[in-house]
Enzyme design. Sequence first.
Site, PDB file in Angstrom:
ATOM      1  N   LEU A  44     -56.070 -62.494  11.648  1.00  0.00           N
ATOM      2  CA  LEU A  44     -56.417 -62.810  13.028  1.00  0.00           C
ATOM      3  C   LEU A  44     -57.865 -63.280  13.051  1.00  0.00           C
ATOM      4  O   LEU A  44     -58.680 -62.839  12.230  1.00  0.00           O
ATOM      5  CB  LEU A  44     -56.279 -61.577  13.931  1.00  0.00           C
ATOM      6  CG  LEU A  44     -54.874 -61.020  14.178  1.00  0.00           C
ATOM      7  CD1 LEU A  44     -54.964 -59.738  15.008  1.00  0.00           C
ATOM      8  CD2 LEU A  44     -53.973 -62.032  14.862  1.00  0.00           C
ATOM      9  N   ASP A  45     -58.190 -64.159  13.966  1.00  0.00           N
ATOM     10  CA  ASP A  45     -59.575 -64.583  14.112  1.00  0.00           C
ATOM     11  C   ASP A  45     -60.458 -63.376  14.419  1.00  0.00           C
ATOM     12  O   ASP A  45     -59.998 -62.377  14.980  1.00  0.00           O
ATOM     13  CB  ASP A  45     -59.708 -65.600  15.254  1.00  0.00           C
ATOM     14  CG  ASP A  45     -58.924 -66.878  14.995  1.00  0.00           C
ATOM     15  OD1 ASP A  45     -58.717 -67.208  13.812  1.00  0.00           O
ATOM     16  OD2 ASP A  45     -58.521 -67.527  15.977  1.00  0.00           O
TER      17      ASP A  45
END
Length: 224
Positions: A44-45
């Site tokens: 995930l960012d």
Amino acid sequence: MLNKPAGLVVHPAAGHASGTLVNRLLAHAPEMAALPRGGIVHRLDKDTSGIMLAARSPLAHKSLVAQLADRSVSRVYSAICRGTFSGGGTIDAPIGRHPTSRIKMAVVPDGKPALTHYRIAQRFGAHTHLSVSLESGRTHQIRVHLAWRKHPLVGDPLYGGRATRPAGASDALLQALEGFSRQALHARELAFQHPDSGARVQLTTPIPDDMSALLACLEAEDPA
């Protein structure tokens, strides 16, 4: 399963050699160092919160990576974006490197296929709370697709463009929007086949406090 908070970098990289999610996992389970990418199955960012998968054994890693590749892993996100929609839909547009910015992705003709489904979870006057599911997992996919459709995520520093001030917005709403300093995106649900038992596993995690507070402000200050 991991519930990653916003602000936590997943993999060590330039400028983030320590304090990452992988660093913490290896401190907890050193055997994960033998696995590709420290056992992380998907990422995930930094400023996206929510559910992630990590494997502690080669068997689990192989199974989960294969499930991602054949798209049998189901992922659902909560997203708060600018603008309104008439209904749910699908964005089918290829994503690749931005032609001029090395840190951005973009919808480009020669990009990789990317499919994003969305439905309306809650309508507001100038914003929408969406439930988003992916059939592919391109870098920044939800952020890029929604920005391409002129509905960028609230707070997105990379794809949000110039901040807008909704007509007639109250001071409370403006403060909430301007003070939301990350993309309003949370990985809420994830389902996969257990690598050992073969049973279907479905995981959920609540929307974090910052997004819950923003939704409460939109409901009170930006009614549909």
